[in-house]
Design a protein around this motif. Sequence first.
Motif, PDB file in Angstrom:
ATOM      1  N   VAL A 240      36.411   3.137  24.350  1.00 46.15           N
ATOM      2  CA  VAL A 240      37.756   3.621  24.698  1.00 46.15           C
ATOM      3  C   VAL A 240      37.901   3.751  26.208  1.00 46.15           C
ATOM      4  O   VAL A 240      38.950   3.433  26.782  1.00 46.15           O
ATOM      5  CB  VAL A 240      38.053   4.958  23.987  1.00 46.15           C
ATOM      6  N   ALA A 241      36.809   4.193  26.878  1.00 47.63           N
ATOM      7  CA  ALA A 241      36.876   4.332  28.331  1.00 47.63           C
ATOM      8  C   ALA A 241      37.119   2.975  28.985  1.00 47.63           C
ATOM      9  O   ALA A 241      37.993   2.843  29.862  1.00 47.63           O
ATOM     10  CB  ALA A 241      35.587   4.943  28.859  1.00 47.63           C
ATOM     11  N   LEU A 242      36.404   1.953  28.517  1.00 50.23           N
ATOM     12  CA  LEU A 242      36.621   0.608  29.065  1.00 50.23           C
ATOM     13  C   LEU A 242      38.043   0.139  28.789  1.00 50.23           C
ATOM     14  O   LEU A 242      38.709  -0.424  29.651  1.00 50.23           O
ATOM     15  CB  LEU A 242      35.621  -0.370  28.447  1.00 50.23           C
ATOM     16  N   LEU A 243      38.479   0.418  27.549  1.00 51.55           N
ATOM     17  CA  LEU A 243      39.813   0.007  27.130  1.00 51.55           C
ATOM     18  C   LEU A 243      40.873   0.588  28.062  1.00 51.55           C
ATOM     19  O   LEU A 243      41.767  -0.119  28.540  1.00 51.55           O
ATOM     20  CB  LEU A 243      40.054   0.518  25.707  1.00 51.55           C
ATOM     21  N   THR A 244      40.755   1.890  28.356  1.00 52.23           N
ATOM     22  CA  THR A 244      41.789   2.511  29.177  1.00 52.23           C
ATOM     23  C   THR A 244      41.644   2.098  30.637  1.00 52.23           C
ATOM     24  O   THR A 244      42.635   1.844  31.308  1.00 52.23           O
ATOM     25  CB  THR A 244      41.724   4.042  29.075  1.00 52.23           C
ATOM     26  N   MET A 245      40.409   2.012  31.131  1.00 50.35           N
ATOM     27  CA  MET A 245      40.238   1.726  32.548  1.00 50.35           C
ATOM     28  C   MET A 245      40.620   0.288  32.888  1.00 50.35           C
ATOM     29  O   MET A 245      41.131  -0.005  33.960  1.00 50.35           O
ATOM     30  CB  MET A 245      38.783   1.979  32.973  1.00 50.35           C
ATOM     31  N   LEU A 246      40.368  -0.632  31.949  1.00 48.01           N
ATOM     32  CA  LEU A 246      40.663  -2.039  32.210  1.00 48.01           C
ATOM     33  C   LEU A 246      42.017  -2.464  31.641  1.00 48.01           C
ATOM     34  O   LEU A 246      42.358  -3.645  31.674  1.00 48.01           O
ATOM     35  CB  LEU A 246      39.562  -2.922  31.626  1.00 48.01           C
ATOM     36  N   ALA A 247      42.788  -1.478  31.135  1.00 54.09           N
ATOM     37  CA  ALA A 247      44.067  -1.813  30.495  1.00 54.09           C
ATOM     38  C   ALA A 247      44.977  -2.649  31.392  1.00 54.09           C
ATOM     39  O   ALA A 247      45.616  -3.582  30.903  1.00 54.09           O
ATOM     40  CB  ALA A 247      44.771  -0.543  30.047  1.00 54.09           C
ATOM     41  N   PRO A 248      45.072  -2.362  32.707  1.00 51.12           N
ATOM     42  CA  PRO A 248      45.969  -3.190  33.534  1.00 51.12           C
ATOM     43  C   PRO A 248      45.622  -4.663  33.469  1.00 51.12           C
ATOM     44  O   PRO A 248      46.505  -5.512  33.628  1.00 51.12           O
ATOM     45  CB  PRO A 248      45.757  -2.641  34.944  1.00 51.12           C
ATOM     46  N   PHE A 249      44.332  -4.997  33.205  1.00 51.02           N
ATOM     47  CA  PHE A 249      43.966  -6.417  33.122  1.00 51.02           C
ATOM     48  C   PHE A 249      44.355  -7.019  31.786  1.00 51.02           C
ATOM     49  O   PHE A 249      45.107  -7.973  31.729  1.00 51.02           O
ATOM     50  CB  PHE A 249      42.455  -6.591  33.337  1.00 51.02           C
ATOM     51  N   PHE A 250      43.849  -6.415  30.697  1.00 52.67           N
ATOM     52  CA  PHE A 250      44.041  -7.154  29.444  1.00 52.67           C
ATOM     53  C   PHE A 250      45.404  -6.922  28.821  1.00 52.67           C
ATOM     54  O   PHE A 250      45.781  -7.608  27.889  1.00 52.67           O
ATOM     55  CB  PHE A 250      42.912  -6.858  28.444  1.00 52.67           C
ATOM     56  N   LEU A 251      46.183  -5.956  29.335  1.00 58.84           N
ATOM     57  CA  LEU A 251      47.554  -5.830  28.840  1.00 58.84           C
ATOM     58  C   LEU A 251      48.471  -6.830  29.536  1.00 58.84           C
ATOM     59  O   LEU A 251      49.621  -6.991  29.170  1.00 58.84           O
ATOM     60  CB  LEU A 251      48.076  -4.417  29.037  1.00 58.84           C
ATOM     61  N   ASN A 252      47.949  -7.477  30.571  1.00 59.10           N
ATOM     62  CA  ASN A 252      48.732  -8.499  31.269  1.00 59.10           C
ATOM     63  C   ASN A 252      48.064  -9.861  31.101  1.00 59.10           C
ATOM     64  O   ASN A 252      47.651 -10.464  32.075  1.00 59.10           O
ATOM     65  CB  ASN A 252      48.828  -8.155  32.754  1.00 59.10           C
ATOM     66  N   PRO A 253      47.941 -10.365  29.886  1.00 62.74           N
ATOM     67  CA  PRO A 253      47.164 -11.597  29.708  1.00 62.74           C
ATOM     68  C   PRO A 253      47.917 -12.843  30.150  1.00 62.74           C
ATOM     69  O   PRO A 253      47.294 -13.904  30.258  1.00 62.74           O
ATOM     70  CB  PRO A 253      46.909 -11.632  28.199  1.00 62.74           C
ATOM     71  N   PHE A 254      49.215 -12.731  30.390  1.00 69.47           N
ATOM     72  CA  PHE A 254      49.976 -13.928  30.708  1.00 69.47           C
ATOM     73  C   PHE A 254      50.370 -13.915  32.174  1.00 69.47           C
ATOM     74  O   PHE A 254      50.750 -12.877  32.703  1.00 69.47           O
ATOM     75  CB  PHE A 254      51.224 -14.010  29.832  1.00 69.47           C
ATOM     76  N   PRO A 255      50.290 -15.075  32.847  1.00 66.97           N
ATOM     77  CA  PRO A 255      50.631 -15.111  34.270  1.00 66.97           C
ATOM     78  C   PRO A 255      52.090 -14.740  34.494  1.00 66.97           C
ATOM     79  O   PRO A 255      52.938 -14.988  33.634  1.00 66.97           O
ATOM     80  CB  PRO A 255      50.383 -16.568  34.670  1.00 66.97           C
ATOM     81  N   GLU A 256      52.350 -14.151  35.642  1.00 65.57           N
ATOM     82  CA  GLU A 256      53.714 -13.773  36.012  1.00 65.57           C
ATOM     83  C   GLU A 256      54.586 -15.015  36.063  1.00 65.57           C
ATOM     84  O   GLU A 256      54.187 -16.045  36.571  1.00 65.57           O
ATOM     85  CB  GLU A 256      53.667 -13.097  37.376  1.00 65.57           C
ATOM     86  N   GLY A 257      55.785 -14.924  35.519  1.00 65.60           N
ATOM     87  CA  GLY A 257      56.705 -16.040  35.599  1.00 65.60           C
ATOM     88  C   GLY A 257      56.583 -17.024  34.451  1.00 65.60           C
ATOM     89  O   GLY A 257      57.455 -17.851  34.269  1.00 65.60           O
ATOM     90  N   SER A 258      55.496 -16.941  33.660  1.00 65.42           N
ATOM     91  CA  SER A 258      55.394 -17.839  32.511  1.00 65.42           C
ATOM     92  C   SER A 258      56.312 -17.326  31.411  1.00 65.42           C
ATOM     93  O   SER A 258      56.776 -16.190  31.454  1.00 65.42           O
ATOM     94  CB  SER A 258      53.955 -17.894  32.004  1.00 65.42           C
ATOM     95  N   SER A 259      56.572 -18.192  30.422  1.00 63.66           N
ATOM     96  CA  SER A 259      57.540 -17.798  29.405  1.00 63.66           C
ATOM     97  C   SER A 259      56.985 -16.685  28.524  1.00 63.66           C
ATOM     98  O   SER A 259      57.726 -15.976  27.868  1.00 63.66           O
ATOM     99  CB  SER A 259      57.907 -19.010  28.549  1.00 63.66           C
TER     100      SER A 259
END
Lengths: 343, 407
Positions: free
Chosen positions: B15-34
């Motif tokens: 859970v600690a990894l999940l919360t600390m790394l959330a900004p990474f894996f909650l944004n799996p798609f590049p900005e501007g992609s559909s």
Amino acid sequence: MDAILLQILNGLDKGSAYALIALGLTLIFGTLGVVNFAHGALFMIGAFCAVVLARIMNYSRVVIDETRTDFLGNPMKIEVPYLHDWFGPATGQTMIEWSVPLAILFSIPVMWFVGYAMERGLIRHFYKRPHADQILVTFGLAIVLQEIVKHFFGANPIQTPAPPAFSGSFDVGAMLGFDPNVIIYPYWRLIYFAFAAVIIGAVFAFLQFTTFGMVVRAGMADRETVGLLGIDIDKRFTTMFAIAACVAGLAGVMYAPINAPNYHMGMDFLVLSFVVVVVGGMGSLAGAVLAGFMLGILESIASMAQVIEYLPGINQIVIYLVAIIILLTRPRGLLGRKGVMEE
Amino acid sequence: MFGLNRSDTLLLIFVALLTMLAPFFLNPFPEGSSLAQFNGGYPDLMQRFVIFGIFAIGFNILFGLTGYLSFGHAAFLGIGSYAAIWMMKLLTMNVIPAIILSVIVAGVFSLFVGYISLRRSGIYFSILTLAFAQMSYALAYSVLTPITGGETGLQPKLSDPRILDTMLGGGGDATRANLFGLEMGKSWQMDWNGWVFTFNTGYYVAAVVMLIAFYLSIRIFRSPFGLMLRAIKTNQNRLNYTGVNTKPYTLAAFVISGMYAGLAGGLLVAMDTQVGPERMFWTASGEVVLMTILGGVGTLIGPVLGAGLIKYMENILSKINEGLLETWFAFMPDTAGDVVVTVLALFTGKGWHLTLGLIFMLVVVFLPGGLVGGLVQGGRRMFRSRDGKATRETKSNQTPPTSTPAE
């Protein structure tokens, strides 16, 4: 005195709606042991039966009247409902105006079908599951039904007027010897109360005086023994679910002129109806009716200006306050039985 | 580690990894992609994930362990929020005093509500808690307007006294919450090959608080106190007959979960510095019940997952409108594309409630133990490591056996 009488009358129609919904909830709970959070949605579907029938009856063809023009100078388009063609203008118009009472006949088969389908398709798989699961699945169903209605009818309330014959008000005060024009009560609310009384009476009579009702009451008391006697009690309980759905639907149909139907009216009534059921005592039909009227009347008495002056805000919380006091002094509600839903 | 056994430690680290790394894996798609539409890694939503996670963890301590279904927990969240905002208005914009006060006030209020409501059980208890919550909502909306701001709610204003801030030299922006000068709303962005990751102070503060809350809930689940609460859920009568007074235990559980709700309320205010009475409405209480059941009642991580799923759908699904769907399905032949768009439009955008309702129904019908229960069952079916007895146990108790790591 006259002010209090007026508030009691005002509380009757809301109390009738509470009583009818709570009666249906208790029927379902008492027979099937299921906590039905979709019951408010059934009430809402009933109200929309009235809307649908009014729309069907207003279905019209467009006639171009060359003798008149609209403000742009084009020939006026007049919509003529098909009912006018079929039954003549006078009868057709009367039928359109009476669409809400006619919707009673229309809603019974609809609600019967909805209730039957709901019980057979979903609820029956949840008899043995914990109450929390029943609450969640029926709540999900309520959301789904609500969204479907919203998709077809939009989010705004839809005005559904009562027949013009009942649109006036009735001077109750003059009849009882008070000054005229002090206690005035709309006819339709009086009719709603009478209608609710008839439905409640019919449900009780059905349970009390028919063989079917006797079997159902026996099944409510001891399901297993009735089953052992060779009676297919599940089938009868399904019928009771359909009847409860009809009761909620009829309450909704007749409520449409009082409060324009919108898609979330069921949710608005649901929570209060649960409070009513619990205050009346889980599993007690008479308790549900009694508590429905009592809370409806208390709510409108508490919204009198004189009461609010002494206890500001009391009109908002009176139902919950009374519910807390009753549950603390009478552990099983007003007329509750022992050992129901206490685990 | 920290007095936990191996599997619990692993769970905590997970859970600690999940919360600390959330900004990474909650944004799996590049900005501007559909598909960037599905990115959940923006601060506002991530904060909601962890804060409602705390709320659901606390609710689970009461409902999951003792089986008492409270239908009025939003009241504690709301009262915590009001307490926090008053602390910000009167004392300082620093979030620490605000959060501490919100926990204390919610705890005192839940002690009062719990003391009265716990005299009854079953649905009578649910209705009592519902009645208290609805009363708080109605009063906050109408009579208590001088304290609660009524319909408009409360926000910090420049004219507020903020005694401590003024004493220390009027430091900081008057209307933004901070942690010893570190602003809650502050974000850093990391740009990497088109992917944009946002790191937000407020989110990490809330995430650390959630980890502490989660750790405490593991300790409560594994403590003798937690065992006692489970015993109450299983058979309260038998406990009473053996001479155990269960009231102090249930009351303690109620107050603890009320304090968790207050903590969540305080954190909500720390993030967006505003509060309104709708936070206490019964639908908000219902939402936390749904989060907990959806994730898995009585499991440790279930409520967090349920809270995340519901908040994700609420924020992402509702943003997908018809125009966006049309661009997605532009590659299909016109008629087929139109049909697909029309059908999907029912379930997205304004119709996201429909999807929510369907998911509730599907989860309850097919996954009786919630998401975690389903995962555990699925895993067991895959590996066949346990005998049929354990599976049956899971079905009847609605909770997986205590030894499974996924719990």
